[in-house]
Design a protein around this motif. Sequence first.
Motif, PDB file in Angstrom:
ATOM      1  N   ILE A  58       0.599  -1.319   0.186  1.00  0.00           N
ATOM      2  CA  ILE A  58      -0.042  -0.198   0.190  1.00  0.00           C
ATOM      3  C   ILE A  58       0.802   1.259   0.139  1.00  0.00           C
ATOM      4  O   ILE A  58       0.676   2.315  -0.736  1.00  0.00           O
ATOM      5  CB  ILE A  58      -0.970  -0.018   1.174  1.00  0.00           C
ATOM      6  CG1 ILE A  58      -1.987  -1.116   1.141  1.00  0.00           C
ATOM      7  CG2 ILE A  58      -1.612   1.434   1.359  1.00  0.00           C
ATOM      8  CD1 ILE A  58      -2.940  -1.220   2.273  1.00  0.00           C
ATOM      9  N   GLY A  59       1.755   1.609   1.137  1.00  0.00           N
ATOM     10  CA  GLY A  59       2.758   2.533   1.089  1.00  0.00           C
ATOM     11  C   GLY A  59       3.382   2.889  -0.146  1.00  0.00           C
ATOM     12  O   GLY A  59       3.676   3.745  -0.570  1.00  0.00           O
ATOM     13  N   VAL A  63      -0.017   4.105  -3.542  1.00  0.00           N
ATOM     14  CA  VAL A  63       0.604   5.702  -3.844  1.00  0.00           C
ATOM     15  C   VAL A  63       1.069   5.738  -5.373  1.00  0.00           C
ATOM     16  O   VAL A  63       0.911   6.877  -5.860  1.00  0.00           O
ATOM     17  CB  VAL A  63       1.629   5.808  -2.744  1.00  0.00           C
ATOM     18  CG1 VAL A  63       2.199   7.340  -3.087  1.00  0.00           C
ATOM     19  CG2 VAL A  63       1.193   6.082  -1.511  1.00  0.00           C
ATOM     20  N   SER A 138       0.070  11.673  -0.799  1.00  0.00           N
ATOM     21  CA  SER A 138      -1.007  11.141  -1.776  1.00  0.00           C
ATOM     22  C   SER A 138      -2.304  12.059  -1.478  1.00  0.00           C
ATOM     23  O   SER A 138      -2.701  12.405  -2.705  1.00  0.00           O
ATOM     24  CB  SER A 138      -1.387   9.915  -1.507  1.00  0.00           C
ATOM     25  OG  SER A 138      -1.541   9.513  -0.014  1.00  0.00           O
ATOM     26  N   GLN A 203      10.655   6.141  -0.557  1.00  0.00           N
ATOM     27  CA  GLN A 203       9.491   6.419  -0.581  1.00  0.00           C
ATOM     28  C   GLN A 203       9.195   7.125  -1.937  1.00  0.00           C
ATOM     29  O   GLN A 203       8.290   6.891  -2.702  1.00  0.00           O
ATOM     30  CB  GLN A 203       8.829   6.887   0.536  1.00  0.00           C
ATOM     31  CG  GLN A 203       7.365   7.262   0.466  1.00  0.00           C
ATOM     32  CD  GLN A 203       6.309   6.117   0.464  1.00  0.00           C
ATOM     33  OE1 GLN A 203       6.561   5.278   1.399  1.00  0.00           O
ATOM     34  NE2 GLN A 203       5.300   6.338  -0.041  1.00  0.00           N
ATOM     35  N   SER A 207       7.519   5.408  -5.249  1.00  0.00           N
ATOM     36  CA  SER A 207       6.110   5.676  -5.383  1.00  0.00           C
ATOM     37  C   SER A 207       5.583   7.272  -5.960  1.00  0.00           C
ATOM     38  O   SER A 207       4.579   7.326  -6.377  1.00  0.00           O
ATOM     39  CB  SER A 207       5.532   5.447  -4.091  1.00  0.00           C
ATOM     40  OG  SER A 207       5.732   6.703  -3.283  1.00  0.00           O
ATOM     41  N   CYS A 242      -7.319   4.425  -3.849  1.00  0.00           N
ATOM     42  CA  CYS A 242      -5.966   4.101  -3.278  1.00  0.00           C
ATOM     43  C   CYS A 242      -5.784   4.945  -2.076  1.00  0.00           C
ATOM     44  O   CYS A 242      -5.148   4.571  -0.969  1.00  0.00           O
ATOM     45  CB  CYS A 242      -5.096   4.356  -4.319  1.00  0.00           C
ATOM     46  SG  CYS A 242      -4.982   3.198  -5.611  1.00  0.00           S
ATOM     47  N   VAL A 246      -4.630   3.643   1.619  1.00  0.00           N
ATOM     48  CA  VAL A 246      -3.569   4.456   2.626  1.00  0.00           C
ATOM     49  C   VAL A 246      -3.925   4.716   3.992  1.00  0.00           C
ATOM     50  O   VAL A 246      -3.277   4.293   4.925  1.00  0.00           O
ATOM     51  CB  VAL A 246      -2.888   5.684   1.750  1.00  0.00           C
ATOM     52  CG1 VAL A 246      -1.906   6.466   2.988  1.00  0.00           C
ATOM     53  CG2 VAL A 246      -2.171   5.374   0.552  1.00  0.00           C
ATOM     54  N   SER A 249      -4.343   1.512   5.866  1.00  0.00           N
ATOM     55  CA  SER A 249      -3.038   0.982   6.349  1.00  0.00           C
ATOM     56  C   SER A 249      -2.607   1.807   7.747  1.00  0.00           C
ATOM     57  O   SER A 249      -2.083   1.024   8.774  1.00  0.00           O
ATOM     58  CB  SER A 249      -1.799   1.104   5.521  1.00  0.00           C
ATOM     59  OG  SER A 249      -0.615   0.732   5.885  1.00  0.00           O
ATOM     60  N   SER A 250      -2.777   2.902   7.710  1.00  0.00           N
ATOM     61  CA  SER A 250      -2.626   3.908   8.898  1.00  0.00           C
ATOM     62  C   SER A 250      -3.310   3.417  10.029  1.00  0.00           C
ATOM     63  O   SER A 250      -2.991   3.341  11.042  1.00  0.00           O
ATOM     64  CB  SER A 250      -2.679   5.302   8.579  1.00  0.00           C
ATOM     65  OG  SER A 250      -1.875   5.722   7.500  1.00  0.00           O
ATOM     66  N   ALA A 341       3.011   9.065   5.952  1.00  0.00           N
ATOM     67  CA  ALA A 341       3.988   8.519   5.608  1.00  0.00           C
ATOM     68  C   ALA A 341       5.060   8.756   6.514  1.00  0.00           C
ATOM     69  O   ALA A 341       6.227   7.908   7.016  1.00  0.00           O
ATOM     70  CB  ALA A 341       3.994   8.348   4.118  1.00  0.00           C
TER      71      ALA A 341
END
Length: 432
Positions: A58-59, A63, A138, A203, A207, A242, A246, A249-250, A341
């Motif tokens: 995902i990260g 992204v 993002s 990152q 991404s 998307c 993100v 996930s956080s 992030a």
Amino acid sequence: MSSSVSDKQNTPKRFLIWFKNFCIAQWFFITLAIFIVIARFAPNFARHGGLIRAEYSIGYGAVAVIFLQSGLSMGTKELMKNMGHWRAHLTIIVISFLITSAIMFGLATAIKSANDPHIDKYVLLGLLVTCTCPTTVSSNVVMTGNANGNKVLCLTEVMIGNILGAFISPAILQMYTSASGWEFGNPASETSIQHLYGEVMKQLGLSVFVPVFVGQIIQNLFPKQTKKFLTVTKFNKVGSFCLILVMFSSFSTAFYQKAFTSVPKASIIFLVFFNIGIYLLFTLICFIMARPYPLNFIFGNEPNENSSFIYKWSYKIFKPFYYNRADTITVMFCGAAKTAALGVSLVSSQYGDDYEYLGRLLAALVLYQSEQVITAQVLVNIFKKWEKLDHPELIAQGKNDEETGKIDSGDQSISSDNVENNYDNNAEDEKK
């Protein structure tokens, strides 16, 4: 009698139609709520280091899709032009790193000085960490595009802000936590900065830079096919989904770290309302700095042959700091937003993955990220209508489409990809 019976029979049908339209219009919030529930009961699935290795899938993956869409839709000349928009870069950097963090430091210090036992001091430290972070990677790109802002400028701010943030954010955090009363939160870890910079560059490279570069190549080699692909697939909707991933996930990481259960309920309630208020305050400050009224009042008239030498040069230097509406939307989204992030990397690098109060620090960071996205999603429609005032021809076209019934109820917005290349970033042409 027959009319009454017919109305009763049509009531369920009307309700279903209303419910369908409501779900279509509010799909973002409904989907986000579903994913938050999943994160609550299955946090190991999408947490950092979890089942699907979300820090990569995902990260990086989700992204990368967002920035691939940006690379496919933006013009190369427009990208190069906005890279040189140094005034906007300067404005957003000052807001993002200095003004927002200074305001948060003052507020957090005042709240901590009240010695309220219900407000956890590590939650306040988490807010301070959050506001030292640069703009998010993002969400502001997605929101700026949806609001018909200057998405190309937003992309450049993401790159510049996060590269600088790897150096500036740890230094600012060290400065604030060295002040009296904040020594408990001083990480005092100089060796973590190199690791943090490496994480940020990896990152951004994988991404952001690579997807944008690939998108630019595809767009320039196959312009007609690319435009058709974006139109048919409505690829901008994929970017919004998307963004939800993100946030998923956080939240999963925060739930896994017991971020919300380790913090007093009063502190969580405080965070929820405080974050919304502070985000709106930051947005207002961004608007004031992007369109300062005194500047527009002083330089309301373009120089002519009768103008003095000082006025001509002053106009040339200072007037462009009064940005047009598209650029102002970018400033408001980029200046007020904070990245989770880099924030998670900053916390884990300087405090350690096994830090006793890691969950409390993450609670403030994750809640701010989610609430800024939700609040920004509400502001999108307001900003979009405001930006259209710079394009009266689009307003007239929209009215004609409404009269002829050409607007699709599922997507009534004018795509930013169709108008972003018409934006003039030179504020000398901006009208009051």
